[in-house]
Write a protein that holds these residues in place. Structure first.
Motif, short mmCIF file in Angstrom:
data_model
loop_
_atom_site.label_atom_id
_atom_site.label_comp_id
_atom_site.label_asym_id
_atom_site.label_seq_id
_atom_site.Cartn_x
_atom_site.Cartn_y
_atom_site.Cartn_z
N ALA A 1 -0.61 -1.91 -9.59
CA ALA A 1 -0.02 -0.58 -9.75
C ALA A 1 -0.21 -0.09 -11.18
O ALA A 1 -0.51 1.10 -11.41
CB ALA A 1 1.47 -0.63 -9.41
N ALA A 22 0.83 -1.21 0.00
CA ALA A 22 0.00 0.00 0.00
C ALA A 22 0.86 1.25 0.00
O ALA A 22 0.59 2.22 -0.71
CB ALA A 22 -0.93 0.00 1.20
N SER A 40 3.95 1.52 -1.07
CA SER A 40 4.62 1.63 -2.37
C SER A 40 3.67 2.20 -3.41
O SER A 40 4.02 3.09 -4.19
CB SER A 40 5.11 0.24 -2.81
N ALA A 41 2.42 1.70 -3.42
CA ALA A 41 1.42 2.19 -4.37
C ALA A 41 1.11 3.66 -4.11
O ALA A 41 0.93 4.45 -5.05
CB ALA A 41 0.15 1.35 -4.28
N ARG A 42 1.04 4.04 -2.81
CA ARG A 42 0.75 5.43 -2.46
C ARG A 42 1.87 6.35 -2.95
O ARG A 42 1.63 7.46 -3.40
CB ARG A 42 0.56 5.56 -0.95
N GLU A 63 -7.46 -1.57 1.46
CA GLU A 63 -6.06 -1.55 1.04
C GLU A 63 -5.85 -0.63 -0.16
O GLU A 63 -4.83 0.07 -0.25
CB GLU A 63 -5.60 -2.97 0.71
N THR A 70 -3.87 0.95 -11.57
CA THR A 70 -4.11 2.23 -10.90
C THR A 70 -3.56 3.37 -11.74
O THR A 70 -4.21 4.42 -11.91
CB THR A 70 -3.45 2.24 -9.51
N SER A 128 -3.60 2.94 -0.47
CA SER A 128 -2.62 3.28 -1.51
C SER A 128 -2.80 4.70 -2.03
O SER A 128 -1.97 5.18 -2.81
CB SER A 128 -2.71 2.28 -2.66
#
Length: 756
Positions: free
Chosen positions: A146, A4, A6-8, A268, A149, A272
């Motif tokens: 990712a 999460a 890392s995605a954020r 989750e 997104t 992110s």
């Protein structure tokens, strides 16, 4: 760093790029750098739709000179395949994929792995986002998420920068005018006419990146509460009685609404950095990916239920609550949907809703159970219908022929109306035969019974005047349940069926699950790897292995039939010992109930399905054991011809009226002479008029068929002289002609007998 976090981090950096004053091309160049570095991928590329082609707009890792030079048609190469199918690809070795195409100007020959996702704007693919890597490896789930997104964020950038022409997007969607014909899979047969209404108005997600993660989380919590309340209300208002199969369908549906795992995945996605709407859509995309990977039709249908709930949650959280149902139907309607949940179908005004067309759907899907009970024709597997049908288009739905006509000409509409009226007149004429017993011209009484699988199907006995239920499929209760149905629930269903049937007999076939009717709670090591499930670990084979399953069903049937006559039939019997073993399960339960002084059935008649050809070779051993025998023509035919009936290339290849199947059926009938064993046919063959004529000529006197066929078959029986057709069949089978079907059609025409 967590997935999460890392995605954020990726989202934050993308958000900064979006908010910058860079021009559109520079933003795309920055995006491919961010994604490539974040995924440790040598290549990241963006293709956008331009003038009907996918054009390379930005890349990290490929030759820069290929930007705005490399172009792919929709469906061409891996990039074009992603756009054409609106699906994700994740390949360890790109060159191994059949759609791979090498473009020398890109310099991509050294890269092996490939992953790509569609960039979607307003439900239309407007581009693709792809990554490549030197080493052959599949990308991890978190990396694919990712990419998806990022694709959501890119759709917003592309829209704001007007990088894709609206006309191009419309062109990809394939919107058409003029009369169009579509074909699909008949899920519930029938004729209907009306105007197209899309079940789900498009929901536009305007904001992808969250400003306040905690606020987004609270929005989702409130939406979950509201959605669950709606589902609970619908379940309590269902109009199909208490404790029936429809309730079980809704209970399974409700189970997903309260699934903690689903809520956790959405949480989750919010962690992110996504908004509530984007998080729900993000999880929904993952669900769609899983649906494409699922071969088990039952599990795939349950994933459809989850997608249905995702759509409902998305509408709730966005404040766009209006489905076509809540807005109200204003005229006769043919409902269009990708898929439909059973609860959502129940929301519609039944006076206006005339039929349903689904992009997906299958014969085992939950919505089909409800639609059949509502008397709604349903066409499934109507691929690409969103690109053909516009809201308000006139549609003529012929689910009997698995077709629909969109925007028909006046001439076509008039012809359909005439056919529809003729169908209604025929049904009215058949309805008049309800209380007429089906005697042949020579005075022989033929038993015409129905096949059923739901409690509500039993009402067809009174409507059609059928002699009873020749086949009640008990497995339906198992297929729509999330867990093994408890004995009390099974007993209640069987008792309700017997009470609804009154004094007419009901033949209960013990559960036929396994094979292509798999249920997750009864998986076995043998069935998991069946390459040919129809001939695999199913039906009586599975039931005898799972002794507890059959004991519970035996006890339930015996308790339900207390004080009545019970007819039990075992499916897929291959050898006499299997019948003996199944009967012994019932006899042991009878002894147990006697000791407990339980009330038992007055009489029990045991029968077997003859669908495995091997059983015909030991009929001399079987007939002293059984009270009745039913030939299951559907499975028997595919076993005789070694032809999978689910394979569309083979479905029409082998005719029920071929000499080989008819000679086999005659041999079975001849073997019954001198034995006090009732012989019948249950299956589609007996419900087709021409095939029914042949069966009568082979000595069959009991037909168990679909309720809709009872009227036509009763009318047919009254026109046939058994002596004439028996003599004709004997001659034809002694010296078969090339086309026996033609012989039968000519014979019927000479006698004024209308065939299918």
């Amino acid at each position: 760093m967590t997935a999460a976090a890392s995605a954020r981090q990726i989202l934050t950096r993308l958000h900064e790029v979006m908010a910058s004053r860079l021009h559109a091309q520079a933003k795309l160049d920055r995006v491919v750098e961010i994604v490539g570095k974040s995924l440790d991928s040598e290549v990241c590329s963006i293709y956008l739709l331009r003038e009907g082609m996918l054009e390379l707009f930005a890349t990290r890792g490929l030759n820069k000179s290929a930007v705005h030079v490399t172009r792919m048609a929709i469906g061409e190469g891996l990039t074009g395949t992603i756009a054409a199918n609106n699906e994700t690809l994740n390949l360890a070795e790109a060159k191994a994929h059949p759609d791979f195409q090498y473009r020398p100007e890109t310099g991509e020959e050294k890269f092996h792995s490939f992953a790509g996702v569609p960039i979607v704007y307003h439900e239309r693919v407007v581009g693709t986002l792809c990554v490549q890597h030197v080493d052959p490896r599949k990308y991890e789930d978190v990396e694919i998420e990712a990419l998806q997104t990022t694709a959501m964020v890119l759709s917003e950038l592309i829209s704001n920068a007007e990088l894709v022409d609206e006309e191009d997007a419309r062109g990809l969607s394939g919107a058409q005018t003029g009369t169009q014909n579509i074909t699909g899979l008949a899920l519930v047969k029938g004729l209907a006419g009306g105007f197209a209404v899309y079940h789900q108005p498009r929901i536009t997600i305007d904001h992808i990146v969250a400003d306040d993660i905690e606020a987004e989380r609270q929005r989702v919590y409130r939406a979950f509460d509201k959605m669950r309340e709606q589902i609970d209300n619908m379940a309590s208002q269902a109009e199909f009685g208490v404790g029936g199969e429809h309730d079980e369908v809704l209970e399974t549906y409700k189970m997903f609404a309260y699934d903690e795992g689903w809520g956790r995945r959405i949480n989750e996605a919010i962690d992110s950095g996504l908004t509530a709407e984007a998080a729900i859509e993000r999880v929904q995309q993952r669900t769609r990916m899983r649906m494409r990977e699922i071969d088990d039709p039952l599990l795939a249908d349950r994933m459809h239920d989850l997608e249905d709930l995702s759509n409902r949650l998305l509408r709730t959280v966005s404040g766009q609550l209006g489905t076509a149902a809540s807005q109200g139907l204003r005229k006769d309607t043919i409902l269009i949907a990708r898929n439909l949940g059973p609860a959502e179908l129940l929301e519609y005004d039944r006076r206006r809703l005339k039929g349903v067309i689904l992009e997906e759907g299958s014969l085992t899907s939950h919505v089909v159970i409800v639609a059949r009970a509502m008397g709604l024709p349903v066409l499934g597997r109507a691929r690409g219908i969103r690109g053909i049908v516009r809201d308000g288009d006139q549609i003529l739905l012929d689910a009997n022929q698995a077709t629909a006509t969109i925007r028909p000409s006046q001439q076509v509409a008039d012809a359909f109306d005439t056919r529809f009226e003729k169908s209604r007149e025929k049904q009215a004429a058949y309805a008049k035969l309800r209380d007429v017993e089906p005697f042949t011209r020579c005075g022989t009484r033929i038993q015409v019974m129905i096949n059923a699988g739901l409690r509500d199907d039993i009402s067809a006995l009174a409507m059609t005047g059928a002699d009873g239920v020749g086949l009640f499929r008990t497995e339906f209760q198992f297929l729509v349940s999330a867990t093994l149905p408890q004995r009390e629930r099974q007993t209640r269903l069987y008792r309700d069926v017997l009470e609804a049937a009154g004094d007419k007999p009901v033949v209960f076939r013990t559960v036929d699950i396994g094979g292509d009717k798999a249920v997750p709670y009864l998986q076995s090591e043998q069935s998991e790897h069946d390459e040919n499930p129809a001939m695999g670990w199913r039906a009586l084979r599975l039931a005898l292995e799972r002794g507890g399953l059959m004991k519970v069903q035996a006890r339930s049937l015996l308790e339900a039939a207390a004080g009545r006559e019970l007819h039990v039939m075992f499916p897929m019997v291959s050898e006499p010992w299997e019948f003996d073993a199944a009967k012994e399960v019932f006899e042991a339960q009878i002894q147990h109930m006697r000791k407990q002084k339980k009330h038992l059935p007055d009489t029990i008649r045991y029968g077997a399905m003859l669908e495995v050809p091997a059983l015909a070779e030991v009929l001399d051993l079987m007939l002293p054991r059984v009270d009745f025998l039913s030939v299951g023509t559907n499975d028997l035919t595919q076993f005789l011809f070694a032809a999978d009936r689910a394979n569309p290339k083979l479905a029409e290849r082998y005719d029920w009226l071929s000499p080989s199947i008819l000679r086999f059926l005659r041999r079975i009938s001849s073997s019954m002479v001198g034995h006090q064993v009732d012989l019948g046919v249950c299956g589609e063959m007996g419900g087709r008029r021409l095939e029914a004529v042949a069966l009568l000529g082979l000595g069959y006197r009991r037909l168990s068929i679909t309720p809709a066929a009872v009227g036509p078959i009763k009318e047919l029986v009254r026109r046939v002289d058994l002596g004439e057709i028996t003599e004709a069949m004997t001659g034809w089978l002694s010296d078969p002609q090339t086309d026996l079907r033609k012989n039968l059609q000519e014979w019927a025409a000479e006698r004024g007998i209308e065939t299918d």
